[in-house]
Write an enzyme that holds these catalytic residues in place. Structure first.
Site, mmCIF file in Angstrom:
data_model
loop_
_atom_site.group_PDB
_atom_site.id
_atom_site.type_symbol
_atom_site.label_atom_id
_atom_site.label_comp_id
_atom_site.label_asym_id
_atom_site.label_seq_id
_atom_site.Cartn_x
_atom_site.Cartn_y
_atom_site.Cartn_z
ATOM 1 N N GLY A 58 51.034 40.042 42.615
ATOM 2 C CA GLY A 58 52.223 40.637 43.300
ATOM 3 C C GLY A 58 51.693 41.316 44.467
ATOM 4 O O GLY A 58 52.183 41.690 45.507
ATOM 5 N N ASN B 176 50.403 41.079 38.244
ATOM 6 C CA ASN B 176 50.012 42.371 38.973
ATOM 7 C C ASN B 176 49.090 41.816 40.186
ATOM 8 O O ASN B 176 49.423 42.271 41.419
ATOM 9 C CB ASN B 176 49.416 43.400 38.212
ATOM 10 N N ILE C 159 49.030 47.927 40.203
ATOM 11 C CA ILE C 159 48.128 47.922 41.140
ATOM 12 C C ILE C 159 48.372 48.720 42.429
ATOM 13 O O ILE C 159 49.384 47.727 42.974
ATOM 14 C CB ILE C 159 47.217 46.639 41.221
ATOM 15 N N TYR D 187 41.987 33.330 24.999
ATOM 16 C CA TYR D 187 41.554 33.043 26.347
ATOM 17 C C TYR D 187 42.040 31.669 26.915
ATOM 18 O O TYR D 187 42.556 31.949 28.242
ATOM 19 C CB TYR D 187 39.840 32.915 26.252
HETATM 20 P P1 NAD Z 1 32.185 39.233 32.875
HETATM 21 O O1 NAD Z 1 32.611 39.750 31.733
HETATM 22 O O2 NAD Z 1 30.748 39.710 33.130
HETATM 23 O O3 NAD Z 1 33.091 40.077 34.066
HETATM 24 C C1 NAD Z 1 34.460 40.343 33.790
HETATM 25 C C2 NAD Z 1 34.861 41.545 34.351
HETATM 26 O O4 NAD Z 1 36.065 41.757 34.304
HETATM 27 C C3 NAD Z 1 34.084 42.619 33.924
HETATM 28 O O5 NAD Z 1 33.538 43.523 34.555
HETATM 29 C C4 NAD Z 1 35.225 43.533 32.901
HETATM 30 O O6 NAD Z 1 34.900 44.838 32.867
HETATM 31 C C5 NAD Z 1 36.439 42.992 33.825
HETATM 32 N N1 NAD Z 1 37.854 43.204 33.293
HETATM 33 C C6 NAD Z 1 38.223 42.627 32.076
HETATM 34 N N2 NAD Z 1 39.425 42.932 31.966
HETATM 35 C C7 NAD Z 1 40.002 43.519 32.851
HETATM 36 C C8 NAD Z 1 41.004 44.683 32.980
HETATM 37 N N3 NAD Z 1 42.157 44.460 32.460
HETATM 38 N N4 NAD Z 1 41.063 45.172 34.273
HETATM 39 C C9 NAD Z 1 39.980 45.299 34.915
HETATM 40 N N5 NAD Z 1 38.958 44.647 34.765
HETATM 41 C C10 NAD Z 1 38.568 43.968 33.625
HETATM 42 O O7 NAD Z 1 32.570 37.724 32.840
HETATM 43 P P2 NAD Z 1 32.052 36.576 34.022
HETATM 44 O O8 NAD Z 1 31.482 35.539 33.552
HETATM 45 O O9 NAD Z 1 31.790 37.221 35.256
HETATM 46 O O10 NAD Z 1 33.658 36.242 34.363
HETATM 47 C C11 NAD Z 1 34.442 36.410 35.445
HETATM 48 C C12 NAD Z 1 35.759 35.586 35.443
HETATM 49 O O11 NAD Z 1 35.149 34.271 35.637
HETATM 50 C C13 NAD Z 1 36.406 35.585 34.274
HETATM 51 O O12 NAD Z 1 37.953 35.735 34.668
HETATM 52 C C14 NAD Z 1 36.111 34.287 33.381
HETATM 53 O O13 NAD Z 1 37.322 33.973 32.695
HETATM 54 C C15 NAD Z 1 35.955 33.501 34.557
HETATM 55 N N6 NAD Z 1 35.023 32.312 34.121
HETATM 56 C C16 NAD Z 1 33.760 32.486 34.129
HETATM 57 C C17 NAD Z 1 32.564 31.441 33.548
HETATM 58 C C18 NAD Z 1 31.258 31.689 33.514
HETATM 59 O O14 NAD Z 1 30.506 30.679 33.145
HETATM 60 N N7 NAD Z 1 30.644 32.949 33.814
HETATM 61 C C19 NAD Z 1 33.297 30.296 33.280
HETATM 62 C C20 NAD Z 1 34.717 30.094 33.228
HETATM 63 C C21 NAD Z 1 35.669 31.274 33.888
#
Ligand code: NAD
Ligand code: UDP
Length: 319
Positions: A107, A104, A61, A150
């Site tokens: 970093g 990353n 990045i 996950y």
């Molecule tokens: P989401 O799928 O709406 O958002 C995740 C975003 O990350 C997406 O926009 C996706 O395109 C992006 N993404 C994934 N891999 C990527 C990569 N390699 N490079 C760049 N972008 C990438 O899901 P969310 O519910 O908004 O979750 C967001 C974070 O919160 C995640 O890390 C998830 O594990 C964590 N989380 C969410 C919840 C929940 O209840 N919503 C609960 C526990 C943890």
């Protein structure tokens, strides 16, 4: 501050960007749209304090200019194998976002001596044997189960974050997020809130996986974002649970949705998701968040569902 938010085009990431901009910060949003959508950020286009970079965080990045904080939220987040956006259908990308993406982003934070926040999850507790879950609980996780891509990448991400804190002295924080819902959840990611609200709005029976006795606790997005913002401004480096401690069975939850939407079609049962790998209970113990951040959720479930429905109506073209 100038803040990098990964996963910016997702559900939580887009709300975070919005809140940070409202607080007067500059935001760099990063996403590769694997589960997110540009629709979630379209209202921020043209904001001089917002810069978007389309990039996969699994690759090195580069961010131009100074960065004061990094919030790593990029990761697929739905367990549902019935959806192409579920992490069991994106297993390698999920592990790379949690492992390489965390490396990353750490970093970047280290290069700028920035505050770092990792979006971790209640899933690191697996199918918990301690209830409710406190941060001190080590979890009960199948390392090769269907959810392991996950769970284990998030556990690795926590370990790497703590390593950067302990070895490099980086100012890191870890938020363990429990089920959170609200506008901008992907309609077709298969999580229970979008599934149930859509089914109810269409007048269809709600699909309960298994017998519906499994429990969850649902937090409205604005409450969670408030907690994350407080954690960002703190110097807390040990994990903090965030979620709504009001626990209910999925069956009870289905009845709440049908009542609030006014759906008379009831429920229907489907086979349990992920054969035996669906946690039977989940409820956060949020004492640490209360004590350290003076934070607890304020929005009751029915109110949060009412606040969420217009988004789904709009997406479904229902007036
Ligand atoms: P989401 O799928 O709406 O958002 C995740 C975003 O990350 C997406 O926009 C996706 O395109 C992006 N993404 C994934 N891999 C990527 C990569 N390699 N490079 C760049 N972008 C990438 O899901 P969310 O519910 O908004 O979750 C967001 C974070 O919160 C995640 O890390 C998830 O594990 C964590 N989380 C969410 C919840 C929940 O209840 N919503 C609960 C526990 C943890
Ligand atoms: N679930 C359900 N019907 C659905 C979608 C999910 O009964 O249409 C159940 C699922 O089996 C799990 C709970 O609802 O027990 C929460 O699922 P979700 O996918 O939202 O996230 P999880 O908390 O399992 O990560």
């Amino acid at each position: 501050m100038r803040i990098l938010v990964t996963g910016a085009a997702g559900f939580l990431g887009s709300h975070l960007c919005e809140r940070l901009l409202l607080e007067g910060h500059q935001v760099i949003g990063m996403d590769n749209f694997i589960t997110g959508s540009p629709d979630n950020l379209v209202h921020l286009a043209g904001n001089p304090n917002f810069l978007f970079i389309r990039h996969d965080v699994a690759n090195f990045i580069f961010v131009p200019g100074k960065v004061n904080a990094v919030l790593h939220f990029a990761s697929p987040a739905s367990p549902n194998p019935a959806s192409p956006y579920g992490y069991t259908n994106l297993p390698i990308q999920t592990m790379k976002a949690g492992a390489l993406g965390t490396h990353n982003t750490l970093g970047v934070a280290r290069a700028h001596s920035a505050r770092y926040l990792l979006a971790s999850t209640s899933e690191i507790y697996g199918d918990p044997l301690e209830h409710p879950q406190k941060e001190s609980y080590w979890g009960h996780v199948d390392p090769i189960g269907l959810r392991s891509v996950y769970d284990e990448s998030k556990r690795f991400a926590e370990a790497l974050t703590m390593a950067y804190h302990r070895y490099h002295g980086l100012n890191t924080g870890i938020v363990r997020i429990f089920n959170t819902y609200g506008p901008r959840m992907r309609l077709d990611d298969g999580r229970v809130v979008p599934n149930f609200i859509q089914q109810a709005l269409r007048g269809e029976p709600l699909t309960i996986y298994g017998d519906g006795t499994q429990t969850r606790s649902f937090c409205y997005v604005d409450d969670l974002i408030e907690g994350i913002y407080r954690l960002l401004l703190s110097e807390e480096h040990m994990p903090v649970n965030m979620g709504n401690p009001e626990e209910m069975s999925i069956m009870q939850f289905a009845h709440v949705i049908n009542r609030v939407v006014g759906n008379a079609a009831g429920i229907t049962h489907k086979p349990a998701m992920l054969a035996g790998d669906d946690p039977k209970k989940r409820q956060p113990d949020i004492s640490r968040a209360k004590q350290i951040l003076d934070w607890e959720p304020k929005i009751p479930l029915e109110e949060g569902i009412r606040l969420t429905i217009p988004y789904f109506k709009n997406k479904l073209g229902i007036l």
